[in-house]
Scaffold this motif. Structure first.
Motif, short mmCIF file in Angstrom:
data_model
loop_
_atom_site.label_atom_id
_atom_site.label_comp_id
_atom_site.label_asym_id
_atom_site.label_seq_id
_atom_site.Cartn_x
_atom_site.Cartn_y
_atom_site.Cartn_z
N HIS A 35 -5.45 -2.18 -5.52
CA HIS A 35 -3.33 -2.15 -4.53
C HIS A 35 -3.47 -0.75 -3.68
CE1 HIS A 35 -2.96 -1.68 -9.11
NE2 HIS A 35 -4.30 -0.68 -9.60
N SER A 95 1.22 -1.59 0.10
CA SER A 95 -0.39 0.20 -0.27
C SER A 95 0.78 1.27 0.64
CB SER A 95 -1.25 0.44 1.61
OG SER A 95 -2.18 -1.14 1.00
N LYS A 113 5.58 -7.59 -1.05
CA LYS A 113 4.87 -9.66 -0.69
C LYS A 113 5.93 -10.10 -0.24
CE LYS A 113 -0.22 -9.35 -1.47
NZ LYS A 113 -0.92 -10.12 -0.53
N1 PMP Z 1 -1.33 -4.56 -4.69
C1 PMP Z 1 -1.61 -5.92 -5.53
C2 PMP Z 1 -1.50 -6.05 -6.34
C3 PMP Z 1 -2.50 -6.40 -3.98
O1 PMP Z 1 -2.39 -7.89 -3.99
C4 PMP Z 1 -1.47 -5.69 -2.49
C5 PMP Z 1 -1.71 -7.03 -1.58
N2 PMP Z 1 -2.90 -7.60 -1.89
C6 PMP Z 1 -1.27 -5.28 -2.44
C7 PMP Z 1 -1.29 -3.64 -3.65
C8 PMP Z 1 -0.87 -3.56 -1.42
O2 PMP Z 1 -0.01 -4.59 -0.41
P1 PMP Z 1 0.21 -4.62 0.81
O3 PMP Z 1 -0.87 -5.52 1.71
O4 PMP Z 1 1.60 -5.10 1.49
O5 PMP Z 1 -0.30 -3.46 1.69
#
Ligand code: PMP
Length: 407
Positions: A135, A108, A247
């Motif tokens: 996102h 994020s 990730k």
């Molecule tokens: N972008 C995509 C394509 C995602 O799959 C994710 C998490 N599922 C995120 C952004 C956000 O990542 P985070 O949970 O580490 O904030």
């Protein structure tokens, strides 16, 4: 009170029915609960544990770094070897223009910062994202989400966000000289695995070039080998201006990043200085873990065997209840008739010792995103278990006591 009760009492809950697997330890493709039961993690903790759980190289890197130093100073001031080595190795794998890395704490935050950078560079306000994309969950990143159910209660969100349909060539005319950036997932994950078709990404690239719009590829979920190449965009002969990652990057440790050209990234160093600030971004321990992860991915055949192993799963998962399988390497959506069936399958798989999940914007599909290290023998074993569960649910139907896992 036992741990389960304390979990429900003191850990902020995000659904009414959390999975409640009480984790004792993780090793390779397996998680073990406190009763000693083994679970095959077929979702890699949502596309994170690509090297499996507690990969020895990652564990060693973390152990060595914690004894040297941990936090020393906020991001971007001190020279920390794991951070510099990681940025160097990472940019060596990328096109020449993507040569400057800003490390952050999550996907994020990478999205947030990429949006800020695009605005700062172009001086424009509008941002375009695709429908059924994910996102992130912060105010800025959730503004990119088209799904009303998830966003309505949090309004007002960011102004000047437009949505287009992924793969819609006609929609590209919405990108204009007003648009700071377009953010797309190279392969849409949470929509239930949607691959770009008919040179869509190339056409998108072309429209961005025509309008002076920056192109951001979100490879937070599909990067780091999941689709069979280190980065998914390598398979589509097109490159972004800004790339976001997270990730799988940390091998189980929390880290994100956005990558751009040094020239573009310098916009954060001037007017205002400190265009993006983070205390913990690029933490030396997480960078050490991420460096070991990247080195391991580059020095083994885990990525190059993904496509072959993807085919094995597709060949094995043949059942009348399966309506469709969409996949990009080891990101797979297996489609069934209804959400009730999907929920029952998730529950029964857990009982069988296999962890699967669904998708945020597609609840008719089971998510499979195995660790890249899974062997062919382990795939066979897992697919047999999955088929057994599918058969059971197909024969016995959905039980009345299945409650909704979420909305
Ligand atoms: N972008 C995509 C394509 C995602 O799959 C994710 C998490 N599922 C995120 C952004 C956000 O990542 P985070 O949970 O580490 O904030």
């Amino acid at each position: 009170m036992n741990l389960r009760q304390l979990f429900l009492r003191h850990i902020a809950q995000t659904t009414e029915l959390p999975l409640m697997l009480e984790v004792e330890r993780g090793e390779g493709i397996y998680l073990y609960d406190t009763q000693g039961k083994a679970y095959i993690d077929m979702i890699s903790g949502i596309s994170v544990s690509s090297l499996g759980h507690c990969h020895p190289a990652v564990v060693k890197a973390v152990q060595e770094q914690v004894t040297r130093y941990m936090h020393t100073m906020v991001y971007g001031e001190h020279i920390q070897a794991p951070q510099v080595q990681l940025a160097t190795l990472l940019t060596e794998q990328l096109p020449d223009e993507l040569n400057s890395v800003y490390f952050v704490n999550s996907g994020s935050e990478a999205t947030e910062a990429a949006m800020k950078l695009a605005k700062r560079i172009t001086g424009r306000r509008e941002i375009i994202a695709c429908r059924r994309a994910y996102h992130g969950s912060t105010q800025g990143s959730i503004s990119l989400m088209s799904d009303d159910y998830f966003t309505r209660p949090f309004r007002p969100l960011l102004p000047d966000i437009q949505h287009i349909d992924f793969n819609c060539e006609y929609c590209l005319h919405k990108i204009t000289e007003r648009t700071a950036c377009v953010i797309v997932e190279t392969v849409q994950a949470e929509s239930g695995v949607t691959l770009p078709r008919n040179d869509y990404l190339k056409k998108l690239r072309q429209r961005c070039d025509e309008t002076g719009t920056l192109l951001v590829f979100d490879e937070i979920q599909v990067g780091y080998g999941r689709t069979g190449t280190l980065f998914a965009f390598e398979q589509y002969d097109v490159q972004p201006d800004i790339l976001t990652l997270a990730k799988a990057m940390g091998g189980g440790m929390p880290i994100g990043a956005f990558v751009a050209s040094r020239e573009r990234m310098m916009a954060f160093a001037d007017n205002p200085i400190l265009g993006h600030i983070t205390t913990f971004g690029g933490h030396p321990v997480t960078c050490a873990a991420a460096l070991a992860t990247l080195q391991t991915l580059l020095n083994t055949d885990h990525i190059s065997t993904v496509k072959k192993k993807e085919k094995l799963i597709r060949d094995m998962l043949v059942h009348p209840a399966i309506l469709d399988i969409r996949s990009a390497g080891f990101l797979m959506a297996v489609e069934f008739q209804s959400f009730d069936i999907v929920q029952e399958l998730i529950k029964e798989c857990l009982a069988e010792g296999v962890i699967v999940d669904w998708f945020l914007f597609n609840n008719h599909c089971i998510r499979l995103a195995p660790p890249l290290i899974i062997t062919e023998a382990e795939i066979r074993l897992t697919c047999e278990k999955l088929l057994k569960v599918i058969d059971k649910v197909y024969r016995e139907g959905v039980k009345a006591d299945v409650k909704r896992l979420s909305y």
